[in-house]
Every structure is written in C-alpha cells, then in structure tokens.
Design an enzyme around this catalytic site. Structure first.
Site, PDB file in Angstrom:
ATOM      1  CG  HIS A 219     -25.883  19.717 -22.377  1.00 48.59           C
ATOM      2  ND1 HIS A 219     -27.245  19.867 -22.333  1.00 48.59           N
ATOM      3  CD2 HIS A 219     -25.674  18.455 -22.835  1.00 48.59           C
ATOM      4  CE1 HIS A 219     -27.825  18.766 -22.760  1.00 48.59           C
ATOM      5  NE2 HIS A 219     -26.900  17.893 -23.074  1.00 48.59           N
ATOM      6  CB  SER A 223     -28.651  16.418 -14.987  1.00 48.12           C
ATOM      7  OG  SER A 223     -28.767  16.368 -16.378  1.00 48.12           O
ATOM      8  CE  LYS A 247     -35.408   6.155 -14.383  1.00 45.14           C
ATOM      9  NZ  LYS A 247     -34.601   6.181 -13.163  1.00 45.14           N
ATOM     10  CG  ASP A 248     -35.710  10.272 -20.747  1.00 43.23           C
ATOM     11  OD1 ASP A 248     -36.252  10.356 -19.636  1.00 43.23           O
ATOM     12  OD2 ASP A 248     -34.695  10.918 -21.057  1.00 43.23           O
ATOM     13  CD  GLU A 291     -59.055  25.006 -21.053  1.00 45.91           C
ATOM     14  OE1 GLU A 291     -60.215  24.982 -20.603  1.00 45.91           O
ATOM     15  OE2 GLU A 291     -58.575  24.096 -21.722  1.00 45.91           O
TER      16      GLU A 291
END
Lengths: 430, 278
Positions: A219, A223, A247-248, A291
């Site tokens: 922040h 971004s 959107k998320d 894995e």
C-alpha cells in the site's frame, strides 16, 4: 501513503463514529481493501491471484484448525486418526480433502502470482520489500506444506520426511548433528512427528503475519499494472471497492468451481497412493516423490549426479535447490531494466516464456523416476533455470532496447485523445 | 557488483550441471542400462468399469454384498479390513439384525489391562474387523485402503486377481517370450507369476481359482471374473465409504457456485459498465 485523491473514510452511523475515534479498525480496512485504496484501472485477471492466495490461506487455517481437533500426533495412531476423520467425523472427509486439495490450490494460485510478478517486473523499485516478503511467504509455505504432508504418517510422509531432513545431512561437518537435532532422533519418529505437528500449526499464523506485512508494503507505492507505468493522476486509478472487489468476487467464483470440482470428484488425483499405506521404516517405497508443487525443485536437487571440484554431488544438489529459490530474493538487483512490464521488453519476454516451459519440464522430471531420459532432461532444464536467473536476466537488462511506453495508464486504456481530455492540465479553465 | 557475483554463481552451477550431464550421457552411451524384466513384461491394469466410477458414481449395493461375501469367504483367511466396523456394514444394505448376526460370528480380541489377559468376545456393531493371524510366507496387507493405496485402484485389484498366468510360454503384447528373453527371471519357488504385480512375482497364491468358488446368495453366477469384479467394488467401498455422499454433495455445491459466479460476473460487468479498460 496512498494517493492524494484517495477517498476518505467518513462513518455515518454514530456507533461507527464512536468506534472510529476509539479504534479506527473500520478505517484501516477501508483504506486497505475498501474504497480508500486507489488501484490502477487496467489490472487484468492475472492480478486476481493475490486475493485468491489470501483466500486459500483462510481455507487452510479454518479446515486445519478443525482437523487438528480430531487428529492425534502419535506415530501409533496418527494414520488411524486420519482415517477416523475420513470415516467417523461428521463431514471429516470434506475437511480433510478440502485441506489436502487446498494446499494444492494454494500453490497453484501462488505460482500464478509469482510468475505474474516475474512477467510484470513487480519486484522492481520501489516494490522490492513487497517482493522480498512474498518470497519469504513462499518459503514458509513450503515448510508448512512439507510438515503437513508428514502428519498422516503414511509411507510417503515418512520417507519424504527422511529424504528432506536428509538434505541437511549433506552440509559438511555439522550436517549429521543438524539432521539429528531437527528430527529429535536418528530417523523420523515420535519426536519428529510431534514437533512437525506443532510447527505445522504455528507456521500458518506466521504466514498470516507476513501476509499482513506484504499487503502493508504494497500500500505504500500501490499496485503495479500491466503497463508498468506508475500512476500519475486520478484517472489512472479506480477505488479498490467496488471495482476490484467485484472483479475479485468473480475470480473467486471461478477459482472455487475448480477447487470444489477437485475436492468432490477427484480428491486423490494429486496425491500419491503410497500415502494410504501406513508408514513402515523397514520398507522403502519404489519411488519417493514429494507432492507435485515441489517437483521442479526436487528435479534440480536430483540433477546433480556427479561430484564437482571439491563438492560432493549431494551437497551440490542441496546448494542448487536452495539457491534456485533464494535467487528470487536478488531479482530486484539482478534485473536492472528500468522498464517493468514484459509487454515492452521483447527479449525478456521470450526468455520469460522459455522459463515457464522450463519450470514445467523440471516439474515433469521431478515427478518421474530418477532414471534416463528424465535425469538428462532435468539436467538441461536445470541448466537453463540457473542460466536464466543468474546470467541471462542481468545481461538482458543491460543490453535490451525496450519498446516505447505509453505516457500514462489512462492513455494506455483510453487512447491518447480521450486521455488528454481527462488529464488535469487539459481541464478547461472556466 | 552483485550481478558479476551472480553470474559467477550461475556459471558454477551451470558447469556442474554440464559435467553431470556429460558424464551421464557418456555412461548412458557406453553402458546403456540393461532392460529389466519388469519394464518389458509388467502389465498395466485392465479396464474395469464400476457403478461407483465417475462424478455421478453410486455404489451397487447388491454387488457390494457379493463382494463382501467373496472377501469373507476367500480374502479374510489372510487379509484384515481393520478400518471397517461391523456397524458400517449397514451401508451395504443389510438390516440391523443381519449385521448383528455377521458381527456375532466373529471373535474380537480384547485386552484386559487389569488381568493382562486377551479375551475373545463375539463382535458387536462398534467393533472393527479384527486383525487376522497369519503365519505363512509374505505379509498380507490390510485391505481397508488398498483401492486407494495402489496405482490403478480397483482396476489393479481386479487385474491382479484375474491376472495369474503360467510363466512358461508367457508372452507380452509384442510377442516376446519372457523366459527366452530373461532366462534368469524364473519365478522362485513359493512365489507366483502375475504380470500385473510390480515385480511380477507375488507371494499370494491365486485366490480365485474356479467358477462357483463362492455361492452367491442373490443367485448371480460366481465366475472368477464376476467374483474379482465384486470384491474390487467392495474394496472401493472399504477404502472410502463416504464416496457416494461426496459425489452427492459435490453437485449441489458446484451448481450453487456456477450460479453465484454468473451473478458475480454480472455484478462485475455492472460495476465496471462506465469504465473502459478491464
């Protein structure tokens, strides 16, 4: 922090006003993931994965805490307590499959997130700290996932623990005492299982703490975005809420569809059958494999088959495996190109896609038995991996001629004419 | 400075890899690894289709009961299913009285900490299937989870049970004869040749040998193939009794998620309607 045009939190309800004066927690959330955080308007779907990774962490913590209420970290009963969860605990099968597939989903999402960062140069100044914290989160995730896989105390749990702690045994002189110290014995046993359980419970909360730092650091500069051009004006941004929450939300739905399809219809597809066999120290499985999310690094570990100079092959493998991730910490200083986004870096872009293919090949080899032709393929692929990060990236960033950048995010989105109309300097003086 | 250092480190690892790759290649060319008998003659499981397969799969309870009968009359001589309790058998479609009768026939050992004695008592619904005492060659694994603990799952079990063959004259699909190609690979005494088993030689003698070995209560003809399929289906159930519930839960969850995602997409389009560039 943040941009001068960020919306300010204005509580309207008296209770919220009261709370805001005493403890401005709603204000904090508003500024972090609410309308108070201006975000570039041009983020594509690749930018959904950060929120998804946070969501995966929540899935893992919630399912994990409930699983821990029914699991017993004792070598005599651990395997059966896992089956007890699968058979007798109400919805226990859903919790356990949700947790196991949740780990896979977490890594899928995080790999997208990391490669998004590679492509868009998210690690570059002024965002180095976000990147460093991110790599730290990834390392913590690997440790957590490894220790979690040991808990059911199946064959792969046991032998995986043995192989991975054995890596520390490759350190000259002090290696074996370190290995014994880590395990609390000469082989994985009760002491190891108990401490792995303790740490597996602790580390997710450490991850949560680092995630908060990661977002905090994000922040400060804000971004990145697909153009790599910094935010210049208000028209370059939209408030996080409602634009990116919406959107998320959509991205989360798509993610959950894939995740639940795996959970309900193919929950063992990514697991190894041997882990449904109780741990047996007297019987080594034919192929010990970790894995899937560790396969690329496992391939690098096994690619070093010959002693080199004064270095035994095993030590080389261990050094290489750790270096292959630790080099990410240096990325901000290795790649000095002033242009962030891969869209404007024609040479870098080709090498980036080569790296994507290379890591996929490494992953495939890491999951295959240690025999030809997989060994030779993994050696070539590992060679490219090291060349890419240690040599190619610095060289490309010194020699490449980037394409011209757009003037601003607004211009990239709307075209020069409309952007000019929106620019603060072009506002008509009425 | 940091970049020069990094290039040196990169060169170090790259040279070590080249050295490994080079020596490996030379070794591979000068002494190609010998083909193993397992690599040439091990068979992948045959296709097996069960009603529990796929995302809509449900158990065929008649088949599970037949499979349980095969397990009880054949497999249970050597193999336990300790994760399963007698009460669980109700899920196969038996009623309470039938399950109690099945449990009562079993002798379940119980350790008495006060006296140090182990006493046998007739099984009850809460009891799990008891351990099986076995004194022969090999180590028969517990079968509760076997369908999940082997590559190929139920198809592997079915193939193994029907895959016993005479090693003399055995040919693979390429028409190569095993003992001609690998004369040293003769199955040792006390083991049995089975190309579906990982190392081709299994300690378990062929368990399902003849048609009619089990007399099915539901009148189904008990061919070897039928018995093998039924017991494979039963072992899918023992490995995951909640499989059916998982499938049944999955569809409404997925249906809701698709609906919610469509709504979320529409919300996203609406929110962004007046903004370009998304």
């Amino acid at each position: 922090m943040s941009f001068p045009w960020a919306n300010e939190y204005k509580p309207s309800h008296p209770a919220m006003v009261w709370l805001d004066e005493k403890l401005p927690l709603p204000r904090f959330v508003y500024n972090a993931i609410g309308a108070g955080y201006p975000v570039p308007r041009n983020l594509n779907y690749m930018y959904n994965f950060g929120v998804l990774a946070g969501f995966c962490l929540v899935i893992q913590i919630v399912t994990g805490v409930v699983l821990a209420m029914h699991y017993a970290a004792n070598t005599g009963v651990a395997f059966n307590s896992t089956e007890h969860i699968m058979r007798d605990v109400n919805w226990g099968w859903m919790l356990r499959y949700g947790h196991a597939n949740g780990a896979s989903a977490f890594f899928v999402v995080v790999y997208f997130h990391i490669f998004r960062g590679f492509f868009y140069g998210s690690y570059k100044a002024p965002r180095e700290m976000i990147w460093l914290l991110g790599v730290a989160i990834f390392l913590l995730m690997m440790a957590t996932a490894f220790m979690g896989y040991v808990l059911p105390w199946g064959q792969m749990s046991y032998w995986g623990a043995k192989v991975i702690t054995g890596l520390f045994g490759a350190i000259p002189l002090v290696g074996e005492p370190i290995q014994t110290w880590l395990l609390g014995g000469f082989a994985p046993d009760q002491a190891a299982l108990n401490r792995f359980f303790s740490l597996h419970f602790l580390l997710p909360f450490v991850i949560l703490g680092v995630v908060i730092l990661h977002i905090w650091a994000l922040h400060i500069p804000g971004s990145t975005n697909p153009t790599g051009v910094e935010v210049k004006q208000e028209s370059d941004t939209v408030p996080f809420h409602p634009y990116y929450t919406a959107k998320d939300g959509f991205g989360l739905g798509v993610f959950l569809i894939f995740y639940c399809a795996m959970l309900f219809f193919a929950p063992n597809a990514l697991g190894h059958p041997d882990n449904y066999i109780p741990a047996n120290p007297m019987q080594t499985p034919a192929h010990i494999v970790p894995e899937w999310y560790f396969w690329p690094f496992y391939a690098i570990l096994r690619a070093f088959t010959q002693n080199f100079l004064f270095f035994p092959a095993k030590l080389m493998g261990v050094l290489a495996m750790f270096s292959s991730i630790l080099v990410w910490f240096l990325l901000p200083w290795l790649d000095k190109s002033p242009v962030r986004s891969g869209h404007f870096r024609p040479t870098f872009r080709k090498f980036f896609w080569l790296l994507v293919i290379d890591v996929a090949v490494l992953g495939y080899c890491g999951g295959s038995p240690a025999e030809e032709p997989y060994v030779i393929i993994s050696q070539i692929a590992a060679l490219y991996y090291f060349a890419h990060f240690f040599i190619i990236l610095p060289l490309v960033s010194m020699t490449e001629k980037p394409l011209p950048l757009p003037f601003s995010i607004t211009e990239a989105v709307l075209g020069a004419d409309e952007a000019a109309a929106l620019a603060p300097s072009a506002a008509p003086a009425e | 400075m940091i970049r020069i250092f990094s290039m040196l480190v990169g060169a170090f690892f790259s040279l070590a890899l080249l050295w490994s790759a080079g020596k490996g290649t030379v070794a591979y060319i000068s002494e190609p690894p010998a083909k193993t008998v397992e690599a040439e003659f091990h068979q992948h499981p045959k296709a097996l289709s069960l009603s529990s397969d796929g995302a809509f799969g449900k158990f065929d309870r008649q088949q599970l009961q037949r499979g349980f009968q095969v397990y009880s009359e054949v497999c249970a001589t050597c193999h336990a299913i300790k994760q399963v309790s007698y009460g669980d058998l109700r899920e196969l479609g038996y009623n309470e009285a039938e399950v109690k009768a099945i449990a009562a026939k079993a002798q379940v050992p119980e350790y008495n900490p006060a006296t140090g004695e182990v006493k046998q008592h007739p099984g009850a619904l809460k009891d799990h299937f008891p351990p099986v005492v076995y004194g022969g060659a090999g180590s028969p694994p517990d079968l509760s989870l076997i369908a999940k603990a082997r590559h190929g799952g139920a198809a592997y079990i079915y193939s193994l049970l029907t895959g016993y063959a005479d090693q003399a004259g055995y040919k693979n699909e390429k028409g190569e004869e095993l003992l001609k190609k690998f004369p040293d690979a003769k199955t040792p005494d006390g083991l049995f040749f089975n190309p579906y088993f990982a190392n081709l030689n299994i300690a378990m003698p062929q368990p399902l040998v003849s048609d009619g070995q089990v007399s099915y209560k539901d009148g189904t003809k008990a061919s070897v193939d039928q018995m093998a399929q039924d017991v494979s289906a039963f072992l899918v159930w023992t490995a995951e009794p909640k499989l059916e519930k998982r499938h049944q839960t999955g569809w409404p969850v997925l249906g809701f998620l698709i609906f919610a995602t469509v709504l979320a997409y529409m919300a996203y389009r609406t929110v962004w309607a007046e903004k370009k560039g998304h």
